[in-house]
Design a protein around this motif. Sequence first.
Motif, PDB file in Angstrom:
ATOM      1  N   PRO A 173      30.244  39.045 -64.774  1.00 22.88           N
ATOM      2  CA  PRO A 173      31.295  38.032 -64.940  1.00 22.88           C
ATOM      3  C   PRO A 173      32.022  37.719 -63.629  1.00 22.88           C
ATOM      4  O   PRO A 173      32.526  36.616 -63.455  1.00 22.88           O
ATOM      5  CB  PRO A 173      32.251  38.700 -65.939  1.00 22.88           C
ATOM      6  N   GLY A 174      32.048  38.701 -62.737  1.00 21.84           N
ATOM      7  CA  GLY A 174      32.705  38.456 -61.452  1.00 21.84           C
ATOM      8  C   GLY A 174      32.054  37.317 -60.682  1.00 21.84           C
ATOM      9  O   GLY A 174      32.738  36.536 -60.020  1.00 21.84           O
ATOM     10  N   THR A 175      30.730  37.214 -60.793  1.00 16.05           N
ATOM     11  CA  THR A 175      30.059  36.127 -60.087  1.00 16.05           C
ATOM     12  C   THR A 175      30.389  34.783 -60.743  1.00 16.05           C
ATOM     13  O   THR A 175      30.498  33.768 -60.058  1.00 16.05           O
ATOM     14  CB  THR A 175      28.526  36.319 -60.080  1.00 16.05           C
ATOM     15  N   PHE A 176      30.573  34.817 -62.036  1.00 17.93           N
ATOM     16  CA  PHE A 176      30.989  33.577 -62.716  1.00 17.93           C
ATOM     17  C   PHE A 176      32.353  33.120 -62.215  1.00 17.93           C
ATOM     18  O   PHE A 176      32.564  31.955 -61.883  1.00 17.93           O
ATOM     19  CB  PHE A 176      31.026  33.798 -64.231  1.00 17.93           C
ATOM     20  N   GLU A 177      33.276  34.066 -62.150  1.00 19.44           N
ATOM     21  CA  GLU A 177      34.612  33.733 -61.616  1.00 19.44           C
ATOM     22  C   GLU A 177      34.508  33.141 -60.221  1.00 19.44           C
ATOM     23  O   GLU A 177      35.154  32.147 -59.898  1.00 19.44           O
ATOM     24  CB  GLU A 177      35.489  34.986 -61.554  1.00 19.44           C
ATOM     25  N   LEU A 178      33.726  33.788 -59.392  1.00 21.15           N
ATOM     26  CA  LEU A 178      33.580  33.321 -58.013  1.00 21.15           C
ATOM     27  C   LEU A 178      32.987  31.923 -57.944  1.00 21.15           C
ATOM     28  O   LEU A 178      33.494  31.041 -57.254  1.00 21.15           O
ATOM     29  CB  LEU A 178      32.690  34.297 -57.232  1.00 21.15           C
ATOM     30  N   PHE A 179      31.918  31.697 -58.700  1.00 19.09           N
ATOM     31  CA  PHE A 179      31.221  30.414 -58.611  1.00 19.09           C
ATOM     32  C   PHE A 179      32.053  29.265 -59.173  1.00 19.09           C
ATOM     33  O   PHE A 179      32.019  28.166 -58.629  1.00 19.09           O
ATOM     34  CB  PHE A 179      29.881  30.485 -59.357  1.00 19.09           C
ATOM     35  N   PHE A 180      32.772  29.511 -60.270  1.00 17.35           N
ATOM     36  CA  PHE A 180      33.330  28.375 -60.988  1.00 17.35           C
ATOM     37  C   PHE A 180      34.847  28.390 -61.163  1.00 17.35           C
ATOM     38  O   PHE A 180      35.457  27.351 -61.345  1.00 17.35           O
ATOM     39  CB  PHE A 180      32.661  28.271 -62.367  1.00 17.35           C
ATOM     40  N   LEU A 181      35.438  29.576 -61.103  1.00 17.93           N
ATOM     41  CA  LEU A 181      36.862  29.659 -61.413  1.00 17.93           C
ATOM     42  C   LEU A 181      37.749  29.793 -60.193  1.00 17.93           C
ATOM     43  O   LEU A 181      38.856  29.256 -60.154  1.00 17.93           O
ATOM     44  CB  LEU A 181      37.124  30.859 -62.339  1.00 17.93           C
ATOM     45  N   GLU A 182      37.302  30.520 -59.219  1.00 17.41           N
ATOM     46  CA  GLU A 182      38.127  30.804 -58.053  1.00 17.41           C
ATOM     47  C   GLU A 182      38.466  29.537 -57.291  1.00 17.41           C
ATOM     48  O   GLU A 182      37.605  28.709 -57.034  1.00 17.41           O
ATOM     49  CB  GLU A 182      37.401  31.794 -57.126  1.00 17.41           C
ATOM     50  N   ARG A 183      39.724  29.404 -56.958  1.00 20.38           N
ATOM     51  CA  ARG A 183      40.160  28.228 -56.217  1.00 20.38           C
ATOM     52  C   ARG A 183      39.686  28.310 -54.782  1.00 20.38           C
ATOM     53  O   ARG A 183      39.838  29.331 -54.133  1.00 20.38           O
ATOM     54  CB  ARG A 183      41.675  28.117 -56.271  1.00 20.38           C
ATOM     55  N   PHE A 227      31.429  20.668 -74.893  1.00 18.00           N
ATOM     56  CA  PHE A 227      30.942  21.386 -73.715  1.00 18.00           C
ATOM     57  C   PHE A 227      30.756  20.458 -72.514  1.00 18.00           C
ATOM     58  O   PHE A 227      31.046  20.832 -71.382  1.00 18.00           O
ATOM     59  CB  PHE A 227      29.628  22.097 -74.047  1.00 18.00           C
ATOM     60  N   THR A 228      30.261  19.268 -72.771  1.00 21.88           N
ATOM     61  CA  THR A 228      30.015  18.352 -71.654  1.00 21.88           C
ATOM     62  C   THR A 228      31.318  17.980 -70.949  1.00 21.88           C
ATOM     63  O   THR A 228      31.419  18.032 -69.719  1.00 21.88           O
ATOM     64  CB  THR A 228      29.325  17.074 -72.159  1.00 21.88           C
ATOM     65  N   ILE A 229      32.303  17.612 -71.736  1.00 22.48           N
ATOM     66  CA  ILE A 229      33.597  17.223 -71.155  1.00 22.48           C
ATOM     67  C   ILE A 229      34.164  18.381 -70.352  1.00 22.48           C
ATOM     68  O   ILE A 229      34.653  18.220 -69.225  1.00 22.48           O
ATOM     69  CB  ILE A 229      34.580  16.823 -72.273  1.00 22.48           C
ATOM     70  N   MET A 230      34.074  19.568 -70.936  1.00 19.84           N
ATOM     71  CA  MET A 230      34.573  20.774 -70.271  1.00 19.84           C
ATOM     72  C   MET A 230      33.884  20.989 -68.938  1.00 19.84           C
ATOM     73  O   MET A 230      34.535  21.212 -67.917  1.00 19.84           O
ATOM     74  CB  MET A 230      34.298  21.959 -71.203  1.00 19.84           C
ATOM     75  N   GLY A 231      32.559  20.903 -68.944  1.00 18.61           N
ATOM     76  CA  GLY A 231      31.802  21.108 -67.718  1.00 18.61           C
ATOM     77  C   GLY A 231      32.149  20.080 -66.660  1.00 18.61           C
ATOM     78  O   GLY A 231      32.348  20.410 -65.489  1.00 18.61           O
ATOM     79  N   MET A 232      32.273  18.840 -67.065  1.00 21.09           N
ATOM     80  CA  MET A 232      32.616  17.795 -66.097  1.00 21.09           C
ATOM     81  C   MET A 232      33.990  18.037 -65.496  1.00 21.09           C
ATOM     82  O   MET A 232      34.187  17.926 -64.276  1.00 21.09           O
ATOM     83  CB  MET A 232      32.601  16.429 -66.774  1.00 21.09           C
ATOM     84  N   LEU A 233      34.933  18.342 -66.348  1.00 18.77           N
ATOM     85  CA  LEU A 233      36.296  18.593 -65.860  1.00 18.77           C
ATOM     86  C   LEU A 233      36.312  19.767 -64.883  1.00 18.77           C
ATOM     87  O   LEU A 233      36.940  19.708 -63.823  1.00 18.77           O
ATOM     88  CB  LEU A 233      37.223  18.907 -67.040  1.00 18.77           C
ATOM     89  N   LEU A 234      35.590  20.806 -65.242  1.00 19.00           N
ATOM     90  CA  LEU A 234      35.591  21.994 -64.381  1.00 19.00           C
ATOM     91  C   LEU A 234      35.021  21.666 -63.010  1.00 19.00           C
ATOM     92  O   LEU A 234      35.619  22.008 -61.990  1.00 19.00           O
ATOM     93  CB  LEU A 234      34.769  23.110 -65.022  1.00 19.00           C
ATOM     94  N   PHE A 235      33.890  20.994 -62.977  1.00 22.09           N
ATOM     95  CA  PHE A 235      33.291  20.671 -61.686  1.00 22.09           C
ATOM     96  C   PHE A 235      34.180  19.730 -60.884  1.00 22.09           C
ATOM     97  O   PHE A 235      34.310  19.877 -59.672  1.00 22.09           O
ATOM     98  CB  PHE A 235      31.895  20.059 -61.868  1.00 22.09           C
ATOM     99  N   TYR A 236      34.776  18.792 -61.558  1.00 25.76           N
ATOM    100  CA  TYR A 236      35.597  17.827 -60.814  1.00 25.76           C
ATOM    101  C   TYR A 236      36.888  18.464 -60.304  1.00 25.76           C
ATOM    102  O   TYR A 236      37.250  18.311 -59.142  1.00 25.76           O
ATOM    103  CB  TYR A 236      35.929  16.614 -61.687  1.00 25.76           C
ATOM    104  N   GLU A 237      37.555  19.197 -61.141  1.00 25.35           N
ATOM    105  CA  GLU A 237      38.863  19.738 -60.745  1.00 25.35           C
ATOM    106  C   GLU A 237      38.729  20.946 -59.825  1.00 25.35           C
ATOM    107  O   GLU A 237      39.550  21.153 -58.937  1.00 25.35           O
ATOM    108  CB  GLU A 237      39.676  20.137 -61.994  1.00 25.35           C
ATOM    109  N   ASN A 238      37.701  21.743 -60.049  1.00 29.20           N
ATOM    110  CA  ASN A 238      37.618  23.004 -59.316  1.00 29.20           C
ATOM    111  C   ASN A 238      36.617  22.974 -58.168  1.00 29.20           C
ATOM    112  O   ASN A 238      36.716  23.787 -57.265  1.00 29.20           O
ATOM    113  CB  ASN A 238      37.244  24.133 -60.276  1.00 29.20           C
TER     114      ASN A 238
END
Lengths: 195, 195
Positions: A102-112, B161-172
């Motif tokens: 899960p740490g890699t998930f955080e790094l790839f997608f969550l970490e600012r 899921f699609t909306i979520m994924g798009m938002l995540l990629f765009y914002e983060n």
Amino acid sequence: MDNKEIQTQRMKGYFIQAAKELIKGEGLKSVSTRSVAERAGYSYATLYNYFKDLNDLIFECVKDFQAECEVFVNSKTKKITNGKEKIKAIISAYVHYFIEYPGTFELFFLERMRGIGNKKTTSELIYTFLDRLCEEQWQYCINENIIYTEKVQKIRTQLRFTIMGMLLFYENRLQPDNYNDFATLLNNQIDNIIE
Amino acid sequence: MDNKEIQTQRMKGYFIQAAKELIKGEGLKSVSTRSVAERAGYSYATLYNYFKDLNDLIFECVKDFQAECEVFVNSKTKKITNGKEKIKAIISAYVHYFIEYPGTFELFFLERMRGIGNKKTTSELIYTFLDRLCEEQWQYCINENIIYTEKVQKIRTQLRFTIMGMLLFYENRLQPDNYNDFATLLNNQIDNIIE
DNA sequence: CAAAGATAATTAACATTGTTAATATAGCAA
DNA sequence: TTGCTATATTAACAATGTTAATTATCTTTG
């Protein structure tokens, strides 16, 4: 100056290795200047001789993890025959890598990503990763006339976002709230999109 | 004791209001015990008389923001005639709320939920939010025989899921790297899914 | 080889944060 | 007024990111 460069890269490597171990083992929250430096065998301030800041170090791990994930995916899908089924297996393995670590998930997608240094290239690397893993198989499908070229592009975009959304909800919001439900939902979604 | 309850709720409200302002204005990173308490007109330690910890306070904002977002969505879609077009408009407004207030996006999807208090219910609230916003319109589509009942369920899951994924990629991850590209991609994806 | 100068690593220090314990204050019952 | 209880505040601690000051180490040159 060539020696210097080698040494510098070696030092960076020690910190990166330490950070990677922490991320995989304890998660991103456990990565601090102190914890990384201790594991690398140096003082926390030494880190700043090799990285702009902690965030810089953390994102240098992305490439390594991608390489690792690629090996993982290949090992899990090597035997599967080319085509749609292989693509499904690749996606499944990709998802499972992030669930296992899960740490890699955080790094790839969550970490600012603070700072604008290599922000662009790193985020693009992340954005296109799943696509790259499947690239060869999509080419196969196109060449073998299994799917139209235009449809492939649609499917790939659709997959990118759907997988992302599912992973986010499962890892960060526990929805669905158990692994089995998640796994079947994942398979359903992949099947729906690829047909 | 009824008075007591009223007073307690009032106090919680002050802190929640302060936290909400900070989240909408400066983003989640600017929310600290000190900053919230200062804005609420109390000491930082007072906060702990009303909330288990900072995370607890932060997630109490979710309901308020959902109510606010719902008002926003309604005001933007009131005039549109029922059916698919209205659903598209609702989704678009929903997405734009989170883009207008990135702090709320962080809170809803990125912030780690520590502790197991109301974790489950809050995450479910978040997970089902878009579905609830569209509920009435999906019922309309079913009743008017615009879409089959089974297909509706598929579409809703897909959209979530699609909306979520798009938002995540765009914002983060700033992918796509500008708003216009994002907006057109969003419309494309919505159209593809809803037909 | 030894001393000077450059390079790299460490310790000290600071500011910020979440959280808790000790203290003070206010509201109220007797 | 005097205790008692509930609530608020200050003080304190530990963890963190980061920088400055200080040492240690290495390199070069006489």
